[in-house]
Design a protein around this motif. Structure first.
Motif, PDB file in Angstrom:
ATOM      1  N   PHE A  60       1.179  -1.247  -0.048  1.00  0.00           N
ATOM      2  CA  PHE A  60      -0.230   0.040  -0.058  1.00  0.00           C
ATOM      3  C   PHE A  60       0.909   1.366   0.344  1.00  0.00           C
ATOM      4  O   PHE A  60       0.848   1.854  -0.861  1.00  0.00           O
ATOM      5  CB  PHE A  60      -1.133   0.028   1.158  1.00  0.00           C
ATOM      6  CG  PHE A  60      -1.847   1.182   1.037  1.00  0.00           C
ATOM      7  CD1 PHE A  60      -2.856   1.358   0.791  1.00  0.00           C
ATOM      8  CD2 PHE A  60      -1.264   2.138   2.253  1.00  0.00           C
ATOM      9  CE1 PHE A  60      -3.583   1.943   0.953  1.00  0.00           C
ATOM     10  CE2 PHE A  60      -2.234   3.386   2.311  1.00  0.00           C
ATOM     11  CZ  PHE A  60      -3.476   3.417   1.480  1.00  0.00           C
ATOM     12  N   VAL A  61       2.187   1.627   0.854  1.00  0.00           N
ATOM     13  CA  VAL A  61       3.069   2.228   0.775  1.00  0.00           C
ATOM     14  C   VAL A  61       3.670   2.507  -0.058  1.00  0.00           C
ATOM     15  O   VAL A  61       4.489   3.629  -1.068  1.00  0.00           O
ATOM     16  CB  VAL A  61       3.954   2.179   2.416  1.00  0.00           C
ATOM     17  CG1 VAL A  61       4.987   3.675   2.217  1.00  0.00           C
ATOM     18  CG2 VAL A  61       3.025   2.100   3.353  1.00  0.00           C
ATOM     19  N   GLU A  66       4.868   4.863  -5.459  1.00  0.00           N
ATOM     20  CA  GLU A  66       4.081   4.924  -7.413  1.00  0.00           C
ATOM     21  C   GLU A  66       3.394   5.924  -8.109  1.00  0.00           C
ATOM     22  O   GLU A  66       4.112   6.570  -8.977  1.00  0.00           O
ATOM     23  CB  GLU A  66       4.468   3.861  -7.393  1.00  0.00           C
ATOM     24  CG  GLU A  66       5.483   2.533  -7.314  1.00  0.00           C
ATOM     25  CD  GLU A  66       4.984   1.141  -7.286  1.00  0.00           C
ATOM     26  OE1 GLU A  66       6.380   0.557  -8.108  1.00  0.00           O
ATOM     27  OE2 GLU A  66       3.748   0.706  -7.111  1.00  0.00           O
ATOM     28  N   ALA A  67       2.923   6.377  -7.199  1.00  0.00           N
ATOM     29  CA  ALA A  67       1.846   7.159  -7.629  1.00  0.00           C
ATOM     30  C   ALA A  67       2.105   8.901  -7.745  1.00  0.00           C
ATOM     31  O   ALA A  67       1.608   9.035  -8.558  1.00  0.00           O
ATOM     32  CB  ALA A  67       0.641   6.977  -7.292  1.00  0.00           C
ATOM     33  N   LYS A  68       3.078   8.891  -6.688  1.00  0.00           N
ATOM     34  CA  LYS A  68       3.969   9.892  -7.074  1.00  0.00           C
ATOM     35  C   LYS A  68       5.280   9.938  -7.344  1.00  0.00           C
ATOM     36  O   LYS A  68       5.439  11.767  -7.901  1.00  0.00           O
ATOM     37  CB  LYS A  68       3.773  10.447  -5.500  1.00  0.00           C
ATOM     38  CG  LYS A  68       2.440  10.625  -4.329  1.00  0.00           C
ATOM     39  CD  LYS A  68       2.852  10.756  -2.842  1.00  0.00           C
ATOM     40  CE  LYS A  68       1.524  11.478  -2.287  1.00  0.00           C
ATOM     41  NZ  LYS A  68       2.360  11.162  -0.912  1.00  0.00           N
ATOM     42  N   LEU A 258      -2.210 -13.318   9.223  1.00  0.00           N
ATOM     43  CA  LEU A 258      -1.543 -12.051   9.215  1.00  0.00           C
ATOM     44  C   LEU A 258      -2.648 -11.713   7.847  1.00  0.00           C
ATOM     45  O   LEU A 258      -2.111 -12.333   6.764  1.00  0.00           O
ATOM     46  CB  LEU A 258       0.026 -12.218   8.691  1.00  0.00           C
ATOM     47  CG  LEU A 258       0.804 -11.330   8.073  1.00  0.00           C
ATOM     48  CD1 LEU A 258       1.045 -10.404   8.723  1.00  0.00           C
ATOM     49  CD2 LEU A 258       1.662 -11.249   7.320  1.00  0.00           C
ATOM     50  N   ILE A 259      -2.879 -10.167   7.319  1.00  0.00           N
ATOM     51  CA  ILE A 259      -3.040 -10.082   6.866  1.00  0.00           C
ATOM     52  C   ILE A 259      -2.488  -8.402   6.066  1.00  0.00           C
ATOM     53  O   ILE A 259      -2.492  -7.709   6.754  1.00  0.00           O
ATOM     54  CB  ILE A 259      -4.752 -10.066   7.266  1.00  0.00           C
ATOM     55  CG1 ILE A 259      -5.660  -8.816   7.863  1.00  0.00           C
ATOM     56  CG2 ILE A 259      -5.320 -11.019   7.402  1.00  0.00           C
ATOM     57  CD1 ILE A 259      -6.401  -7.952   7.963  1.00  0.00           C
ATOM     58  N   GLN A 260      -3.045  -8.408   4.476  1.00  0.00           N
ATOM     59  CA  GLN A 260      -2.202  -7.221   3.792  1.00  0.00           C
ATOM     60  C   GLN A 260      -3.727  -6.392   3.560  1.00  0.00           C
ATOM     61  O   GLN A 260      -3.266  -4.645   3.639  1.00  0.00           O
ATOM     62  CB  GLN A 260      -1.789  -7.672   2.730  1.00  0.00           C
ATOM     63  CG  GLN A 260      -0.845  -9.105   3.017  1.00  0.00           C
ATOM     64  CD  GLN A 260       0.693  -8.472   1.555  1.00  0.00           C
ATOM     65  OE1 GLN A 260       1.206  -7.436   1.033  1.00  0.00           O
ATOM     66  NE2 GLN A 260       0.521  -9.700   0.833  1.00  0.00           N
ATOM     67  N   ALA A 282       5.324  -2.145  11.972  1.00  0.00           N
ATOM     68  CA  ALA A 282       5.371  -1.146  12.026  1.00  0.00           C
ATOM     69  C   ALA A 282       5.448  -0.494  10.764  1.00  0.00           C
ATOM     70  O   ALA A 282       6.036   1.321  10.914  1.00  0.00           O
ATOM     71  CB  ALA A 282       7.212  -0.989  12.334  1.00  0.00           C
ATOM     72  N   SER A 283       4.887  -0.993   9.370  1.00  0.00           N
ATOM     73  CA  SER A 283       4.983  -0.898   7.857  1.00  0.00           C
ATOM     74  C   SER A 283       4.272  -1.027   7.559  1.00  0.00           C
ATOM     75  O   SER A 283       3.849  -0.214   6.549  1.00  0.00           O
ATOM     76  CB  SER A 283       6.226  -1.463   7.376  1.00  0.00           C
ATOM     77  OG  SER A 283       6.069  -2.755   7.366  1.00  0.00           O
ATOM     78  N   ALA A 284       3.103  -0.707   8.125  1.00  0.00           N
ATOM     79  CA  ALA A 284       1.657  -0.889   7.837  1.00  0.00           C
ATOM     80  C   ALA A 284       0.408   0.715   8.532  1.00  0.00           C
ATOM     81  O   ALA A 284       0.910   0.341   9.580  1.00  0.00           O
ATOM     82  CB  ALA A 284       0.735  -1.884   8.413  1.00  0.00           C
ATOM     83  N   PRO A 285       0.353   1.843   7.689  1.00  0.00           N
ATOM     84  CA  PRO A 285      -0.079   2.746   7.344  1.00  0.00           C
ATOM     85  C   PRO A 285      -1.609   2.105   8.421  1.00  0.00           C
ATOM     86  O   PRO A 285      -2.149   1.698   8.477  1.00  0.00           O
ATOM     87  CB  PRO A 285      -0.150   3.540   6.126  1.00  0.00           C
ATOM     88  CG  PRO A 285      -0.990   2.512   5.702  1.00  0.00           C
ATOM     89  CD  PRO A 285       0.129   1.293   5.737  1.00  0.00           C
ATOM     90  N   GLU A 286      -1.994   3.701   9.172  1.00  0.00           N
ATOM     91  CA  GLU A 286      -3.045   2.939  10.468  1.00  0.00           C
ATOM     92  C   GLU A 286      -4.500   3.407   9.394  1.00  0.00           C
ATOM     93  O   GLU A 286      -5.441   3.596  10.147  1.00  0.00           O
ATOM     94  CB  GLU A 286      -3.119   4.546  11.407  1.00  0.00           C
ATOM     95  CG  GLU A 286      -4.477   4.753  11.737  1.00  0.00           C
ATOM     96  CD  GLU A 286      -4.528   3.973  12.747  1.00  0.00           C
ATOM     97  OE1 GLU A 286      -5.932   3.358  13.661  1.00  0.00           O
ATOM     98  OE2 GLU A 286      -3.416   3.062  13.139  1.00  0.00           O
ATOM     99  N   VAL A 287      -4.616   3.741   8.367  1.00  0.00           N
ATOM    100  CA  VAL A 287      -5.521   3.894   7.370  1.00  0.00           C
ATOM    101  C   VAL A 287      -6.098   2.457   7.334  1.00  0.00           C
ATOM    102  O   VAL A 287      -6.809   2.347   6.797  1.00  0.00           O
ATOM    103  CB  VAL A 287      -5.008   4.389   5.578  1.00  0.00           C
ATOM    104  CG1 VAL A 287      -3.946   4.456   5.068  1.00  0.00           C
ATOM    105  CG2 VAL A 287      -6.014   4.777   4.875  1.00  0.00           C
ATOM    106  N   LEU A 288      -4.910   1.336   6.909  1.00  0.00           N
ATOM    107  CA  LEU A 288      -5.129   0.530   6.883  1.00  0.00           C
ATOM    108  C   LEU A 288      -5.986  -0.376   8.022  1.00  0.00           C
ATOM    109  O   LEU A 288      -7.000  -0.972   8.434  1.00  0.00           O
ATOM    110  CB  LEU A 288      -4.052  -0.878   6.226  1.00  0.00           C
ATOM    111  CG  LEU A 288      -3.396  -0.608   5.096  1.00  0.00           C
ATOM    112  CD1 LEU A 288      -2.768  -0.974   5.517  1.00  0.00           C
ATOM    113  CD2 LEU A 288      -3.768   0.119   4.399  1.00  0.00           C
TER     114      LEU A 288
END
Length: 324
Positions: A60-61, A66-68, A258-260, A282-288
């Motif tokens: 996701f990150v 990449e979109a930027k 474990l889920i993505q 630690a690499s998963a954002p709060e939006v998820l």
């Protein structure tokens, strides 16, 4: 310890699902810093900015960057001459910046400062004439980067207590040990104890190598797992710290997955489940995290509680090239 109780109104008399959300969870200071380095590089230099390896282990990150305009590559030869390149948070062998300098590439190092600290410790132990035993997972980018700080043959990797028993060194060999920063605290303690039992004079790091965020997230899972019927960990399969959170929950006697993304959740997972524990690597954002809560709310009436075991205030400085 319980805070933030939220009880949305019942819908169609659906059964209640208690959701225990671990705190701290998600992004750590090193991940925040690494992502900001890429974003600032894009603002300053324009797209594309190349990034060697996934900046952090989360699709996701990565896709958001990449979109930027970020382009992710595995090796420097994929970076065109004259393009800026960022090294990932996991760290890189010394040969990588050396090659970047040889090619006169402009590079920014997003290595987590806590990983860099381990790199410096490795150099100091080598200067003392000690062979280094490194506790970590073979092939992980952080392990590759750390072992690449010293000449071949001066560091030996161990992954298990059995590996310690198989080490070829005599008991009086000058040794030191270091560890990957994202390991299981409990598993690592067993391996270190085995090293110290076999090599009483082995020298360890002055402070704990396992980073504060890894330790805190594992402690938080230990708080929620015993009260949960199922623990969901948001993270990538190649994220060491996320996989360790699943193991910690299972060690507490609780089923864990474990889920993505929220779309991974299947309705049948909730059969017979009254309480779910939820955390994020630690690499998963709060939006998820919020995405998962919304997904669960499609099936059940959610009663949400945050279980806080620590407060994190760590912030790392940006590289001097971007500090202004």
């Amino acid at each position: 310890m319980n805070a933030g109780l939220q009880s949305p109104p019942a819908v169609e008399n659906r059964p209640v699902l208690t959701l225990l959300i671990a705190a701290p969870r998600g992004f750590c200071a090193g991940v925040d810093r690494a992502i900001e380095i890429v974003e600032r590089a894009l603002e300053r230099y324009g797209a594309p900015v190349y990034v060697r390896h996934e900046i952090v282990h989360n699709r996701f990150v990565v896709e958001g960057l990449e979109a930027k305009g970020a382009i992710f590559v595995e090796e420097l030869y994929e970076v065109p001459d004259g393009a800026p390149v960022v090294f990932s948070a996991h760290g890189v062998p010394k040969s990588v910046p050396a090659e970047a300098e040889r090619r006169e590439l402009y590079y920014l190092d997003a290595t987590c400062p806590l990983v860099s600290k381990v790199h410096r410790q490795a150099e100091r132990q080598l200067e003392k004439g000690r062979h280094i035993v490194f506790v970590g997972h073979a092939g992980h980018p952080e392990v590759v980067g750390t072992m690449g700080q010293v000449p071949d043959g001066t560091m030996t990797l161990v992954e298990t207590v059995d590996d310690v028993a198989a080490l070829p060194f005599e008991s009086d060999t000058p040794l030191a040990f270091l560890t990957q920063t994202t390991l299981s605290v409990d598993d690592t303690a067993d391996i270190v104890a085995a090293l110290q039992a076999r090599y009483p004079d082995i020298e360890g790091p002055k402070g704990e190598d396992i980073c504060y965020a890894t330790s805190n997230r594992q402690t938080a899972v230990k708080q929620i797992a015993p009260a949960s019927d199922l623990v969901l960990v948001i993270g990538a399969p190649n994220s060491s710290n996320s996989v360790r959170l699943v193991e910690v929950a299972e060690r507490c006697g609780t089923n864990a997955r474990l889920i993505q993304r929220a779309s991974d959740i299947q309705p049948e997972w909730l059969e017979g489940i009254g309480t779910i524990g939820l955390t994020a690597g630690a690499s998963a954002p709060e939006v998820l995290v919020r995405e998962v809560v919304d997904r669960l709310a499609e099936f059940r009436t959610i009663e949400e509680r945050t279980i806080e075991s620590a407060v994190e205030k760590m912030v790392f400085k940006l590289p001097r090239q971007l500090a202004d």
